[in-house]
Enzyme design. Sequence first.
Site, PDB file in Angstrom:
ATOM      1  N   GLY A  72      -5.176   5.396  -0.913  1.00 33.33           N
ATOM      2  CA  GLY A  72      -4.780   6.114  -2.123  1.00 33.33           C
ATOM      3  C   GLY A  72      -5.986   6.451  -2.987  1.00 33.33           C
ATOM      4  O   GLY A  72      -6.957   5.704  -3.010  1.00 33.33           O
ATOM      5  N   ARG A 136      -4.405   7.358   5.356  1.00 30.49           N
ATOM      6  CA  ARG A 136      -4.222   5.922   5.619  1.00 30.49           C
ATOM      7  C   ARG A 136      -4.353   5.594   7.105  1.00 30.49           C
ATOM      8  O   ARG A 136      -3.757   4.638   7.584  1.00 30.49           O
ATOM      9  CB  ARG A 136      -2.836   5.477   5.122  1.00 30.49           C
ATOM     10  CG  ARG A 136      -2.692   5.483   3.633  1.00 30.49           C
ATOM     11  CD  ARG A 136      -1.554   4.619   3.162  1.00 30.49           C
ATOM     12  NE  ARG A 136      -1.391   4.760   1.733  1.00 30.49           N
ATOM     13  CZ  ARG A 136      -2.150   4.149   0.832  1.00 30.49           C
ATOM     14  NH1 ARG A 136      -3.097   3.333   1.220  1.00 30.49           N
ATOM     15  NH2 ARG A 136      -1.942   4.348  -0.445  1.00 30.49           N
ATOM     16  N   ASP A 167      -7.542  -2.659   3.435  1.00 30.53           N
ATOM     17  CA  ASP A 167      -7.259  -2.192   4.799  1.00 30.53           C
ATOM     18  C   ASP A 167      -8.368  -1.275   5.313  1.00 30.53           C
ATOM     19  O   ASP A 167      -8.739  -1.331   6.487  1.00 30.53           O
ATOM     20  CB  ASP A 167      -5.914  -1.465   4.841  1.00 30.53           C
ATOM     21  CG  ASP A 167      -4.762  -2.426   4.588  1.00 30.53           C
ATOM     22  OD1 ASP A 167      -4.838  -3.579   5.061  1.00 30.53           O
ATOM     23  OD2 ASP A 167      -3.789  -2.041   3.910  1.00 30.53           O
ATOM     24  N   LYS A 193     -12.786   0.228  -3.237  1.00 30.80           N
ATOM     25  CA  LYS A 193     -11.956   1.141  -4.025  1.00 30.80           C
ATOM     26  C   LYS A 193     -10.505   0.692  -3.991  1.00 30.80           C
ATOM     27  O   LYS A 193     -10.034   0.271  -2.938  1.00 30.80           O
ATOM     28  CB  LYS A 193     -12.051   2.542  -3.390  1.00 30.80           C
ATOM     29  CG  LYS A 193     -11.037   3.517  -3.881  1.00 30.80           C
ATOM     30  CD  LYS A 193     -10.031   4.063  -2.844  1.00 30.80           C
ATOM     31  CE  LYS A 193      -9.144   3.118  -2.131  1.00 30.80           C
ATOM     32  NZ  LYS A 193      -7.922   3.688  -1.554  1.00 30.80           N
ATOM     33  N   THR A 194      -9.813   0.690  -5.032  1.00 27.15           N
ATOM     34  CA  THR A 194      -8.345   0.654  -5.093  1.00 27.15           C
ATOM     35  C   THR A 194      -7.926   0.369  -6.534  1.00 27.15           C
ATOM     36  O   THR A 194      -8.491  -0.526  -7.183  1.00 27.15           O
ATOM     37  CB  THR A 194      -7.666  -0.370  -4.147  1.00 27.15           C
ATOM     38  OG1 THR A 194      -6.260  -0.359  -4.428  1.00 27.15           O
ATOM     39  CG2 THR A 194      -8.154  -1.794  -4.280  1.00 27.15           C
ATOM     40  N   ILE A 195      -6.938   1.124  -6.991  1.00 26.30           N
ATOM     41  CA  ILE A 195      -6.435   0.879  -8.346  1.00 26.30           C
ATOM     42  C   ILE A 195      -5.800  -0.513  -8.425  1.00 26.30           C
ATOM     43  O   ILE A 195      -5.648  -1.069  -9.504  1.00 26.30           O
ATOM     44  CB  ILE A 195      -5.400   1.943  -8.791  1.00 26.30           C
ATOM     45  CG1 ILE A 195      -4.160   1.912  -7.896  1.00 26.30           C
ATOM     46  CG2 ILE A 195      -6.012   3.318  -8.849  1.00 26.30           C
ATOM     47  CD1 ILE A 195      -2.940   2.568  -8.522  1.00 26.30           C
ATOM     48  N   ASP A 196      -5.397  -1.062  -7.264  1.00 29.05           N
ATOM     49  CA  ASP A 196      -4.614  -2.307  -7.263  1.00 29.05           C
ATOM     50  C   ASP A 196      -5.398  -3.519  -7.775  1.00 29.05           C
ATOM     51  O   ASP A 196      -4.802  -4.513  -8.176  1.00 29.05           O
ATOM     52  CB  ASP A 196      -4.111  -2.623  -5.852  1.00 29.05           C
ATOM     53  CG  ASP A 196      -3.231  -1.518  -5.301  1.00 29.05           C
ATOM     54  OD1 ASP A 196      -2.814  -0.645  -6.092  1.00 29.05           O
ATOM     55  OD2 ASP A 196      -2.968  -1.513  -4.083  1.00 29.05           O
ATOM     56  N   TYR A 234      16.933   2.012 -26.663  1.00 30.14           N
ATOM     57  CA  TYR A 234      16.794   1.828 -25.215  1.00 30.14           C
ATOM     58  C   TYR A 234      15.959   0.607 -24.856  1.00 30.14           C
ATOM     59  O   TYR A 234      14.983   0.285 -25.547  1.00 30.14           O
ATOM     60  CB  TYR A 234      16.085   3.031 -24.575  1.00 30.14           C
ATOM     61  CG  TYR A 234      16.852   4.315 -24.648  1.00 30.14           C
ATOM     62  CD1 TYR A 234      18.142   4.431 -24.105  1.00 30.14           C
ATOM     63  CD2 TYR A 234      16.275   5.437 -25.245  1.00 30.14           C
ATOM     64  CE1 TYR A 234      18.827   5.630 -24.172  1.00 30.14           C
ATOM     65  CE2 TYR A 234      16.958   6.637 -25.307  1.00 30.14           C
ATOM     66  CZ  TYR A 234      18.234   6.726 -24.774  1.00 30.14           C
ATOM     67  OH  TYR A 234      18.918   7.904 -24.840  1.00 30.14           O
ATOM     68  N   GLY A 242       0.574  -1.117  -7.721  1.00 29.47           N
ATOM     69  CA  GLY A 242      -0.340  -2.252  -7.543  1.00 29.47           C
ATOM     70  C   GLY A 242      -0.126  -2.989  -6.245  1.00 29.47           C
ATOM     71  O   GLY A 242      -0.793  -3.971  -5.974  1.00 29.47           O
ATOM     72  N   GLU A 298       5.301  -3.399  -8.953  1.00 30.87           N
ATOM     73  CA  GLU A 298       6.073  -2.905  -7.796  1.00 30.87           C
ATOM     74  C   GLU A 298       6.149  -3.951  -6.683  1.00 30.87           C
ATOM     75  O   GLU A 298       7.099  -3.981  -5.909  1.00 30.87           O
ATOM     76  CB  GLU A 298       5.487  -1.596  -7.258  1.00 30.87           C
ATOM     77  CG  GLU A 298       4.075  -1.719  -6.698  1.00 30.87           C
ATOM     78  CD  GLU A 298       3.540  -0.437  -6.055  1.00 30.87           C
ATOM     79  OE1 GLU A 298       4.135   0.637  -6.238  1.00 30.87           O
ATOM     80  OE2 GLU A 298       2.508  -0.525  -5.360  1.00 30.87           O
ATOM     81  N   TYR A 389       1.309   7.217  -9.551  1.00 26.77           N
ATOM     82  CA  TYR A 389       0.433   8.293  -9.079  1.00 26.77           C
ATOM     83  C   TYR A 389      -0.399   8.906 -10.212  1.00 26.77           C
ATOM     84  O   TYR A 389      -1.534   9.316 -10.002  1.00 26.77           O
ATOM     85  CB  TYR A 389       1.263   9.368  -8.357  1.00 26.77           C
ATOM     86  CG  TYR A 389       1.935   8.777  -7.130  1.00 26.77           C
ATOM     87  CD1 TYR A 389       1.203   8.566  -5.969  1.00 26.77           C
ATOM     88  CD2 TYR A 389       3.267   8.364  -7.151  1.00 26.77           C
ATOM     89  CE1 TYR A 389       1.780   7.980  -4.849  1.00 26.77           C
ATOM     90  CE2 TYR A 389       3.858   7.772  -6.042  1.00 26.77           C
ATOM     91  CZ  TYR A 389       3.109   7.586  -4.892  1.00 26.77           C
ATOM     92  OH  TYR A 389       3.666   6.989  -3.794  1.00 26.77           O
TER      93      TYR A 389
END
Length: 514
Positions: A72, A136, A167, A193-196, A234, A242, A298, A389
């Site tokens: 991603g 991927r 990965d 790299k990864t936003i997670d 609400y 993540g 998530e 996203y």
Amino acid sequence: MLCKQRLSYRPNIPLILDQWDQICIESLSTQAIASDLQSVFPHTHSLPRCRAVVGRGQKSVAYKVGVLFSGGPAAGGHNVLAALFDALQKCNASSQLIAFLDGASGLIEDRTQQLTSQMIDASRNQGGFDLIGSSRTKLDKPEQFSAALQTVKKHALDAVVIIGGDDSNTNGAMLAEYFASQNQKTQVIGIPKTIDGDLRSEEIEISFGFDSACKTYAESIGNIAKDALSSKKYYHFIKLMGRSASHIALECALKTRPNLTLIGEEEKSLFSIVSELADLIEKRHQIGKNYGVVLIPEGLVEFMPEIKFLLEELSSGAKIESLSEKARITFQEIPEKIQQQLLLEKDPHGNPQVSQIAIEQLLIHLVKKELQKRKFSGKFNAQDHFFGYEGRCCLPTNFDADYCYSLGLAAALAVREGLTGVICAISNLKAAAQHWEVKFVPAVQLMRLEKRNGKLKPVIEKTLVDLRGNSFVYLCAHRARWALEDHYHFPGPIQFFGPPELTEQRPFILERSP
Ligand code: FBP
């Protein structure tokens, strides 16, 4: 206009990387790895950790380097390319940077594009991976490795730089081992790299993209909290990307202080979470509040014992009719649309596609049922949101722009110094960029054998939220107050210009506590 302005931003870099002709590599320790992994990596299992120090390095010559994005998108990727390009040009003006298009598929299918200064200049400090694309693709079949070998031979590449997460860097480690086994000199170098935020080690303090993504989500969460406070009608159930780890949810919680933040690693059961939410709604109703903000990582689905059990049965091939009674009871509680999402195939690396599972909607559904059961007399109106996203391709924060440029320079240094099978690490990130340190960690040292798609595979271990770490401890110490007393913070948009306290704020994950 802002994008145009950002083109001329000059990233801050560690002092050591500014002395290109006076840097060399010093080996640190070699860490023994488990014997089952040694047999998978016979040629690369004993590489040392190293760091950049002042000294006489290798002579710079012209290099031909391949580069690819994998997985991603994450903000700042283009700065890795820019720094690699700039550093290789500095080594020798006839160096070439060749992009593999659409990730590892470009490598095995020999789809390439030579990057030019015009292309690089147009993407400096910009978000996205669109300059060269990503995918991927998992490298695990012998024919893929030999195709990759043919490509690097054909282009006479000195090195391949893989910009990816756990990965993708696993792919990198496998490729480095394969090239070594074939006496192919092409080096393989990884970039975290990864936003997670789950690719971490002692030296890799954070992956790039995490800071920009969390700041993007935190802006929206703050805005939603303000809306909740204004309209008072609400409950907002906000799912955050993540994957398995809840780093993004935790970081956003510390930035915005919602009423409840679920953290997957606490391993609470689905039904205890539903009950906790119903308790919160009842208590807030008693003090006149029928609104609130809830953050949901998530990856929560992977930790809730009932769902984990169900997912394991489903992924072992069990048909719905033949589920065990325990799994069937859980499955029946889930609305049909979400049942279908649980049945989705895993991604090519064997990860459940948690971003496709609407856990926020499932929780709203079950909380409504629970409140009915309790004969709740107040109002419960919920809105579901999913932030994912939109945080991956934003303009990189100054931190990510600096960090990525530094990582790209580190990769070029690794090329010049002949390193392979390593992931570049910039550490001491809490400090100003000039004081950052440059290190290299052998990817195999972060690996273990893990069951993926039913088979044991060597993979880089994901780093989960540390339940004894300062960030989580801080959340625990404050969550009871935040639950009832609305201490929302409204971070507003990412700031690129202005005083450093606005533009240079580091993620809490580095600071360890707010
Ligand atoms: P990477 O691990 O490749 O960096 O991807 C991160 C991520 O954004 C996860 O947070 C999310 O679960 C997943 O990608 C979504 O994948 P896709 O883009 O395939 O929908």
